[in-house]
Enzyme design. Structure first.
Site, PDB file in Angstrom:
ATOM      1  N   HIS A  66      -8.143 -42.859  41.891  1.00 32.13           N
ATOM      2  CA  HIS A  66      -7.995 -44.104  42.652  1.00 32.13           C
ATOM      3  C   HIS A  66      -7.232 -45.118  41.795  1.00 32.13           C
ATOM      4  O   HIS A  66      -7.422 -45.160  40.568  1.00 32.13           O
ATOM      5  CB  HIS A  66      -9.392 -44.645  42.985  1.00 32.13           C
ATOM      6  CG  HIS A  66      -9.421 -45.632  44.110  1.00 32.13           C
ATOM      7  ND1 HIS A  66      -8.782 -46.853  44.068  1.00 32.13           N
ATOM      8  CD2 HIS A  66     -10.035 -45.578  45.319  1.00 32.13           C
ATOM      9  CE1 HIS A  66      -9.005 -47.498  45.192  1.00 32.13           C
ATOM     10  NE2 HIS A  66      -9.749 -46.765  45.975  1.00 32.13           N
ATOM     11  N   GLY A  99     -11.259 -40.005  41.905  1.00 41.58           N
ATOM     12  CA  GLY A  99     -11.111 -39.744  43.343  1.00 41.58           C
ATOM     13  C   GLY A  99     -10.122 -38.633  43.627  1.00 41.58           C
ATOM     14  O   GLY A  99     -10.203 -37.957  44.651  1.00 41.58           O
ATOM     15  N   TYR A 159     -20.086 -44.607  43.777  1.00 42.00           N
ATOM     16  CA  TYR A 159     -19.356 -43.687  44.676  1.00 42.00           C
ATOM     17  C   TYR A 159     -19.990 -43.723  46.061  1.00 42.00           C
ATOM     18  O   TYR A 159     -21.158 -44.074  46.225  1.00 42.00           O
ATOM     19  CB  TYR A 159     -19.340 -42.273  44.098  1.00 42.00           C
ATOM     20  CG  TYR A 159     -18.021 -41.562  44.336  1.00 42.00           C
ATOM     21  CD1 TYR A 159     -16.859 -42.040  43.734  1.00 42.00           C
ATOM     22  CD2 TYR A 159     -17.919 -40.477  45.175  1.00 42.00           C
ATOM     23  CE1 TYR A 159     -15.636 -41.415  43.955  1.00 42.00           C
ATOM     24  CE2 TYR A 159     -16.695 -39.836  45.407  1.00 42.00           C
ATOM     25  CZ  TYR A 159     -15.557 -40.332  44.780  1.00 42.00           C
ATOM     26  OH  TYR A 159     -14.343 -39.724  45.013  1.00 42.00           O
TER      27      TYR A 159
HETATM   28  O1  YXS Z   1      -0.725 -49.940  30.819  1.00 41.62           O
HETATM   29  P1  YXS Z   1       0.324 -49.628  31.890  1.00 41.62           P
HETATM   30  O2  YXS Z   1       0.652 -50.782  32.778  1.00 41.62           O
HETATM   31  O3  YXS Z   1       1.515 -48.864  31.370  1.00 41.62           O
HETATM   32  O4  YXS Z   1      -0.376 -48.580  32.902  1.00 41.62           O
HETATM   33  C1  YXS Z   1      -0.941 -47.401  32.364  1.00 41.62           C
HETATM   34  C2  YXS Z   1      -2.279 -47.215  33.051  1.00 41.62           C
HETATM   35  O5  YXS Z   1      -2.985 -48.424  33.266  1.00 41.62           O
HETATM   36  C3  YXS Z   1      -1.827 -46.639  34.376  1.00 41.62           C
HETATM   37  N1  YXS Z   1      -2.921 -45.902  34.997  1.00 41.62           N
HETATM   38  C4  YXS Z   1      -3.545 -46.303  36.115  1.00 41.62           C
HETATM   39  N2  YXS Z   1      -3.354 -47.383  36.892  1.00 41.62           N
HETATM   40  C5  YXS Z   1      -4.202 -47.497  37.956  1.00 41.62           C
HETATM   41  N3  YXS Z   1      -5.182 -46.627  38.250  1.00 41.62           N
HETATM   42  C6  YXS Z   1      -5.378 -45.532  37.486  1.00 41.62           C
HETATM   43  N4  YXS Z   1      -6.319 -44.655  37.826  1.00 41.62           N
HETATM   44  C7  YXS Z   1      -4.548 -45.337  36.347  1.00 41.62           C
HETATM   45  N5  YXS Z   1      -4.475 -44.409  35.362  1.00 41.62           N
HETATM   46  C8  YXS Z   1      -3.471 -44.768  34.562  1.00 41.62           C
HETATM   47  O6  YXS Z   1      -0.754 -45.770  34.086  1.00 41.62           O
HETATM   48  C9  YXS Z   1      -0.094 -46.226  32.895  1.00 41.62           C
HETATM   49  C10 YXS Z   1      -0.028 -45.103  31.906  1.00 41.62           C
HETATM   50  O7  YXS Z   1      -1.383 -44.815  31.588  1.00 41.62           O
HETATM   51  P2  YXS Z   1      -1.808 -44.427  30.093  1.00 41.62           P
HETATM   52  O8  YXS Z   1      -1.044 -45.289  29.125  1.00 41.62           O
HETATM   53  O9  YXS Z   1      -3.288 -44.452  30.023  1.00 41.62           O
HETATM   54  O10 YXS Z   1      -1.257 -42.908  30.003  1.00 41.62           O
HETATM   55  P3  YXS Z   1      -1.826 -41.752  29.070  1.00 41.62           P
HETATM   56  O11 YXS Z   1      -0.836 -40.638  29.213  1.00 41.62           O
HETATM   57  O12 YXS Z   1      -2.151 -42.291  27.735  1.00 41.62           O
HETATM   58  O13 YXS Z   1      -3.207 -41.297  29.719  1.00 41.62           O
HETATM   59  C11 YXS Z   1      -3.189 -40.692  31.013  1.00 41.62           C
HETATM   60  C12 YXS Z   1      -4.622 -40.719  31.564  1.00 41.62           C
HETATM   61  C13 YXS Z   1      -4.602 -40.241  33.026  1.00 41.62           C
HETATM   62  C14 YXS Z   1      -5.532 -39.818  30.698  1.00 41.62           C
HETATM   63  C15 YXS Z   1      -5.118 -42.177  31.476  1.00 41.62           C
HETATM   64  O14 YXS Z   1      -4.172 -43.009  32.147  1.00 41.62           O
HETATM   65  C16 YXS Z   1      -6.450 -42.347  32.131  1.00 41.62           C
HETATM   66  O15 YXS Z   1      -7.505 -41.975  31.583  1.00 41.62           O
HETATM   67  N6  YXS Z   1      -6.414 -42.905  33.367  1.00 41.62           N
HETATM   68  C17 YXS Z   1      -7.634 -43.217  34.105  1.00 41.62           C
HETATM   69  C18 YXS Z   1      -8.249 -41.936  34.675  1.00 41.62           C
HETATM   70  C19 YXS Z   1      -9.516 -42.330  35.451  1.00 41.62           C
HETATM   71  O16 YXS Z   1     -10.549 -42.649  34.862  1.00 41.62           O
HETATM   72  N7  YXS Z   1      -9.365 -42.358  36.774  1.00 41.62           N
HETATM   73  C20 YXS Z   1     -10.458 -42.831  37.680  1.00 41.62           C
HETATM   74  C21 YXS Z   1      -9.915 -43.975  38.527  1.00 41.62           C
HETATM   75  S1  YXS Z   1     -11.222 -44.681  39.514  1.00 41.62           S
HETATM   76  C22 YXS Z   1     -11.532 -43.478  40.687  1.00 41.62           C
HETATM   77  O17 YXS Z   1     -10.787 -42.530  40.851  1.00 41.62           O
HETATM   78  C23 YXS Z   1     -12.756 -43.560  41.535  1.00 41.62           C
HETATM   79  C24 YXS Z   1     -12.986 -44.931  42.089  1.00 41.62           C
HETATM   80  S2  YXS Z   1     -14.143 -43.017  40.609  1.00 41.62           S
HETATM   81  O18 YXS Z   1     -13.978 -43.525  39.254  1.00 41.62           O
HETATM   82  O19 YXS Z   1     -15.325 -43.523  41.228  1.00 41.62           O
HETATM   83  O20 YXS Z   1     -14.056 -41.583  40.643  1.00 41.62           O
END
Ligand code: YXS
Length: 259
Positions: free
Chosen positions: A64, A108, A138
């Site tokens: 998400h 998500g 969730y």
């Molecule tokens: O800092 P900038 O502006 O360059 O942006 C960064 C991140 O903020 C952005 N980004 C996201 N923006 C919005 N929503 C996201 N889910 C998201 N994930 C990443 O993308 C830019 C590059 O990310 P960065 O620097 O972290 O890249 P990386 O290669 O070091 O790491 C990639 C990931 C995917 C491992 C890392 O971005 C990460 O851990 N992302 C969050 C994964 C996560 O926890 N997703 C859950 C989202 S909430 C959701 O899905 C549900 C509501 S729930 O949580 O209930 O399941």
């Protein structure tokens, strides 16, 4: 500018999530493009849909779009949330949807993959269910989807730890159908899609809807529903929920106080 690519070959429609700058975070805009592409492909008589990321993607989808999670006391995962809409559409379209996975899948997006009809994952891909990591309450439909696809003890471990699991572990626990070498991912998916495309689309549409209706026949009393919603309301009104999102943007581990 579309955040996805779409193509149709031999009645197999492929939708490629392609918003690399945010790792295919499931924003309302990206999901809107996916829903439009699905509608167009079905109008063009696609018999199978494939959902994928670009070849070589390190992240299939980061889940998400955290920037779109409200922090003003509103429910972050309501019925009309784009994530909920795309999951329902995947479950309700009258053709099989195959998730072709490479790279890491988060939050998500795990549920999106899980609610596809068949999952073909590349070796080295991973899945992380992250509500607990971010302190997100969730929603009921999402939890039910996890319960329907994964045995309860496994679902609890994945949800409570919020840690990624490998494709191989996901295969062991029945989360995915196939794990193949990355070089074979497209071929294996195309062969599966072609096999399905040669069968009766009417019979398959009926089977998919039968399986959906019968598998979602879960007894949930109005009292049970209201009780869960009141528990969820306490969380999305909590300091912990705001801390979870703040910690994400500040790129630091969250410090949850349990309130
Ligand atoms: O800092 P900038 O502006 O360059 O942006 C960064 C991140 O903020 C952005 N980004 C996201 N923006 C919005 N929503 C996201 N889910 C998201 N994930 C990443 O993308 C830019 C590059 O990310 P960065 O620097 O972290 O890249 P990386 O290669 O070091 O790491 C990639 C990931 C995917 C491992 C890392 O971005 C990460 O851990 N992302 C969050 C994964 C996560 O926890 N997703 C859950 C989202 S909430 C959701 O899905 C549900 C509501 S729930 O949580 O209930 O399941």
């Amino acid at each position: 500018m579309a955040l996805i690519q779409k193509n149709l070959v031999d009645r197999v429609g492929t939708i490629t999530l392609d918003n690399r700058k945010s790792h295919n975070a499931l924003s309302g805009e990206l999901i809107g493009d996916v829903l439009r592409a699905m509608d167009e492909l079905l109008k063009d008589e696609a018999r199978v849909l494939v959902l994928r990321a670009p070849a070589g993607a390190k992240v299939w989808s980061a889940g998400h779009d955290v920037k779109e999670l409200p922090t003003d006391g509103r429910d972050p995962l309501t019925y009309n949330d784009p994530l909920r809409q795309v999951i329902r559409t995947i479950q309700e379209v009258p053709v099989p949807v195959i998730a072709m996975v490479e790279g890491s899948v988060w939050g998500g997006a795990c549920e999106v993959v899980l609610c596809c009809d068949i999952i073909v994952a590349a070796e080295g891909s991973s899945f992380a269910m992250t509500p607990a990591k971010l302190g997100v309450p969730y929603d009921i439909a999402g939890v039910l989807n996890f319960m329907q696809r994964i045995d309860l003890p496994i679902a609890k471990e994945l949800l409570f730890t919020a840690q990624p699991i490998s494709a191989e572990r996901a295969l062991d626990v029945g989360f995915v159908n196939h794990v193949v070498p990355i070089a074979e991912l497209e071929t294996a998916t195309a062969e599966l899609a072609a096999q399905i495309g040669r069968n009766s689309p009417l019979a398959i549409a009926l089977l998919k809807e039968q399986l959906r209706v019968l598998s979602t026949a879960t007894p949930l009393t109005p009292e049970g529903f209201e009780r869960i919603q009141s528990l969820r309301r306490k969380i999305y009104d909590s300091a912990d929920y705001r801390e979870g999102l703040r910690s994400f943007f500040e790129k630091r581990p969250p410090v949850f106080q349990g309130k």
